[in-house]
Structures are given as structure tokens and as C-alpha cells.
Design a protein around this motif. Structure first.
Motif, PDB file in Angstrom:
ATOM      1  N   VAL A 148       0.833  -1.203   0.000  1.00 44.77           N
ATOM      2  CA  VAL A 148       0.000   0.000   0.000  1.00 44.77           C
ATOM      3  C   VAL A 148       0.869   1.255   0.000  1.00 44.77           C
ATOM      4  CG1 VAL A 148      -1.780   1.278   1.228  1.00 44.77           C
ATOM      5  CG2 VAL A 148      -1.835  -1.229   1.199  1.00 44.77           C
ATOM      6  N   ALA A 149       1.863   1.287   0.896  1.00 39.84           N
ATOM      7  CA  ALA A 149       2.710   2.478   1.031  1.00 39.84           C
ATOM      8  C   ALA A 149       3.471   2.766  -0.253  1.00 39.84           C
ATOM      9  CB  ALA A 149       3.684   2.290   2.198  1.00 39.84           C
ATOM     10  N   TYR A 150       4.020   1.753  -0.889  1.00 39.00           N
ATOM     11  CA  TYR A 150       4.781   1.981  -2.119  1.00 39.00           C
ATOM     12  C   TYR A 150       3.879   2.361  -3.286  1.00 39.00           C
ATOM     13  CZ  TYR A 150       9.481   0.933  -0.576  1.00 39.00           C
ATOM     14  OH  TYR A 150      10.705   1.009   0.028  1.00 39.00           O
ATOM     15  N   GLN A 151       2.652   1.829  -3.300  1.00 35.82           N
ATOM     16  CA  GLN A 151       1.730   2.226  -4.367  1.00 35.82           C
ATOM     17  C   GLN A 151       1.423   3.715  -4.291  1.00 35.82           C
ATOM     18  OE1 GLN A 151       0.446   0.453  -6.995  1.00 35.82           O
ATOM     19  NE2 GLN A 151      -0.404   2.415  -7.665  1.00 35.82           N
ATOM     20  N   PHE A 152       1.211   4.215  -3.072  1.00 38.34           N
ATOM     21  CA  PHE A 152       0.880   5.618  -2.901  1.00 38.34           C
ATOM     22  C   PHE A 152       2.110   6.516  -2.929  1.00 38.34           C
ATOM     23  CE2 PHE A 152      -3.450   5.104  -0.581  1.00 38.34           C
ATOM     24  CZ  PHE A 152      -4.078   5.022  -1.811  1.00 38.34           C
ATOM     25  N   LEU A 153       3.059   6.319  -1.985  1.00 35.14           N
ATOM     26  CA  LEU A 153       4.191   7.233  -1.843  1.00 35.14           C
ATOM     27  C   LEU A 153       5.289   6.973  -2.869  1.00 35.14           C
ATOM     28  CD1 LEU A 153       3.994   9.402   0.337  1.00 35.14           C
ATOM     29  CD2 LEU A 153       2.692   7.396   1.000  1.00 35.14           C
ATOM     30  N   GLY A 154       5.421   5.732  -3.310  1.00 36.51           N
ATOM     31  CA  GLY A 154       6.470   5.418  -4.275  1.00 36.51           C
ATOM     32  C   GLY A 154       6.020   5.512  -5.713  1.00 36.51           C
ATOM     33  N   TRP A 155       4.691   5.703  -5.921  1.00 38.60           N
ATOM     34  CA  TRP A 155       4.207   5.733  -7.309  1.00 38.60           C
ATOM     35  C   TRP A 155       3.161   6.837  -7.519  1.00 38.60           C
ATOM     36  CZ3 TRP A 155       5.980   4.193 -11.754  1.00 38.60           C
ATOM     37  CH2 TRP A 155       5.135   4.152 -12.861  1.00 38.60           C
ATOM     38  N   ASP A 156       1.942   6.632  -7.013  1.00 40.04           N
ATOM     39  CA  ASP A 156       0.851   7.554  -7.322  1.00 40.04           C
ATOM     40  C   ASP A 156       1.154   8.993  -6.913  1.00 40.04           C
ATOM     41  OD1 ASP A 156      -0.683   5.510  -8.385  1.00 40.04           O
ATOM     42  OD2 ASP A 156      -1.710   5.088  -6.501  1.00 40.04           O
ATOM     43  N   MET A 157       1.775   9.192  -5.746  1.00 44.65           N
ATOM     44  CA  MET A 157       2.008  10.535  -5.214  1.00 44.65           C
ATOM     45  C   MET A 157       3.442  11.016  -5.406  1.00 44.65           C
ATOM     46  SD  MET A 157      -0.141   9.964  -1.686  1.00 44.65           S
ATOM     47  CE  MET A 157      -1.831   9.351  -1.757  1.00 44.65           C
ATOM     48  N   ASP A 158       4.255  10.193  -6.018  1.00 44.01           N
ATOM     49  CA  ASP A 158       5.672  10.520  -6.178  1.00 44.01           C
ATOM     50  C   ASP A 158       5.874  11.824  -6.946  1.00 44.01           C
ATOM     51  OD1 ASP A 158       8.598   9.608  -6.032  1.00 44.01           O
ATOM     52  OD2 ASP A 158       8.317   9.853  -8.195  1.00 44.01           O
ATOM     53  N   GLY A 159       5.078  12.020  -8.006  1.00 43.29           N
ATOM     54  CA  GLY A 159       5.213  13.231  -8.805  1.00 43.29           C
ATOM     55  C   GLY A 159       4.900  14.488  -8.013  1.00 43.29           C
ATOM     56  N   LEU A 160       3.908  14.407  -7.116  1.00 42.85           N
ATOM     57  CA  LEU A 160       3.575  15.568  -6.292  1.00 42.85           C
ATOM     58  C   LEU A 160       4.718  15.905  -5.343  1.00 42.85           C
ATOM     59  CD1 LEU A 160      -0.142  14.953  -5.221  1.00 42.85           C
ATOM     60  CD2 LEU A 160       0.711  16.377  -7.093  1.00 42.85           C
TER      61      LEU A 160
END
Length: 227
Positions: A148-160
Motif C-alpha cells: 500500500v505504502a509503495y503504491q501511494f508514496l512510491g508511485w501515485d504521489m511521487d510526482g507531487l
């Protein structure tokens, strides 16, 4: 004849083409039951059950459906996307109609969660941060699970986290929102975006915030340094 839940093994209720478990609260299409349980349905003599199996194979079962915001929140909270693989993106679309109003339905359909967050950040960083916070709040304690953490912080939100246009207002938010700071810096992920957000404290002249984020990161068992 009891039909049992594929997750907890408790008897389930059959409602039309779907099943619901009164014990663990799970639910799904009849096609998601274990083969042995589906076999019970097919062998049962009761006409209502025979009709249920027949309906399962109709085109209605596979027809796209719209989910309510509460249904999407539940999927994200449970991290279960069997019914809608785009639940995270669709939740943001449902929760922030003004922020996504500049895109057509067809354009939104072409975006994934990362695209939607990044494109929103380009034109409205505050809205993008609110979107980020909604997802993190909804998933809750599952941020301590690596997937879960890598999907959000390492991928989906990484650009932000990397975008200087978003970094400024995000750092201001982190000065007062301790929960958001912990979600970003103490989740089960440590990646480049978090490091760049931390380094942005120097660019935006925030030494006290930088120290606060350092303390959070160093308490994270996944932390491996800022370099």
C-alpha cells in the motif's frame, strides 16, 4: 445447505446474483465463491438457487456500474479492487468534482491515479494535496503495509512530492498537520519523492520543519538515509 464465505468460512446469504457474509462483512459476485460452493448452488434443488446460477451468466453481471463515493471509500479502505480496479482514481473524481471539472469524462477515463494527482497539482496544488490526504486518510493503518505504502508514496504521489509547485504549499501544510507528516515520512515506504520533499525545506527556508521531518524519518524502520 450452507454456502460458505471464501474469506472466513462462515455461512453467507445469497441475494440475487451476489453473496454477503454476515460475519466478516465481505461480499461479492457468486462467481467469486470457491468452486465447491458454486457446485452446491448448481446441485441444489431449490428453484430460486437454480435461477441465481443462471443469472450469474447473463450480460448484466458484467455490465459496468457506477459506484457511490462511500462504496469507493470502502474499497480503498479495505484495499480490495476486485469490483473496480480504478477505485482510488474514481474516489478522487467523486470527492473533488470542481477540481476535475476541466476534463471531460473521456479524458478522466484515460488517466490513472498518478496522472490525475500530477495534472491536478499542475493547476491547483492545494486541491492535489487535499486529494493526497483523502487517499492517505481513507487507507488508514494499511500505510504500514509495504504494498500500500509503495503504491501511494512510491508511485501515485511521487510526482507531487517532487514538484516544486506543490512542494511549497505541501511543506506549509506539514508544519501544522502532524498526521499528514507522519503518513508521508513514517509509512512502510522510503523513496526518492520523500527525500526530495525533505530537501525542499532548504529551498523554501524551513529549517525547523526540516528537523521535524528528520525526526519522523529516523523513527521509520524503512528509512535508509537522505542521500
Amino acid at each position: 445447505m450452507a454456502i460458505r464465505c471464501p474469506h472466513c468460512g462462515s455461512p453467507v446469504m445469497i441475494r440475487g446474483t451476489r453473496w454477503e457474509c454476515g460475519w466478516c462483512g465481505d461480499f461479492g459476485a457468486i462467481s467469486s465463491l470457491h468452486p465447491s460452493e458454486k457446485a452446491k448452488l448448481m446441485q441444489a434443488a431449490a428453484p430460486t438457487i437454480q435461477v441465481t446460477v443462471t443469472v450469474t451468466d447473463t450480460s448484466d453481471e458484467e455490465a459496468p456500474r457506477n459506484f457511490s463515493q462511500s462504496e469507493l471509500e470502502d474499497m480503498v479502505h479495505r484495499w480490495d479492487f476486485d469490483e473496480n480496479e480504478w477505485a482510488c482514481r474514481d474516489l478522487l473524481i467523486a470527492a473533488f468534482p470542481e477540481a476535475v471539472s476541466s476534463w471531460t469524462a473521456e479524458e478522466l477515463e484515460e488517466m490513472d491515479t498518478m496522472d490525475l494527482l500530477s495534472k491536478t497539482g499542475e493547476k491547483d496544488p492545494e486541491a492535489a494535496i487535499d486529494m493526497m490526504k483523502l487517499l492517505l486518510d481513507t487507507v488508514g493503518d494499511k500505510l504500514q503495509e509495504k504494498e500500500v505504502a509503495y503504491q501511494f508514496l512510491g508511485w501515485d504521489m511521487d510526482g507531487l512530492l517532487r514538484d516544486q509547485f506543490v512542494q511549497g504549499p505541501l511543506l506549509q501544510r506539514l508544519k501544522t498537520d502532524d498526521r499528514l507528516a507522519e503518513q508521508i515520512f513514517r509509512c512502510a515506504c522510503w523513496d526518492t519523492g520523500q527525500k526530495m520533499l525533505y530537501e525542499a525545506c532548504d529551498w523554501f527556508g524551513e529549517p525547523e520543519l526540516k528537523e521535524k521531518l528528520r525526526n519522523l524519518a529516523e523513527k521509520n524502520p524503512y528509512f535508509d538515509g537522505f542521500d
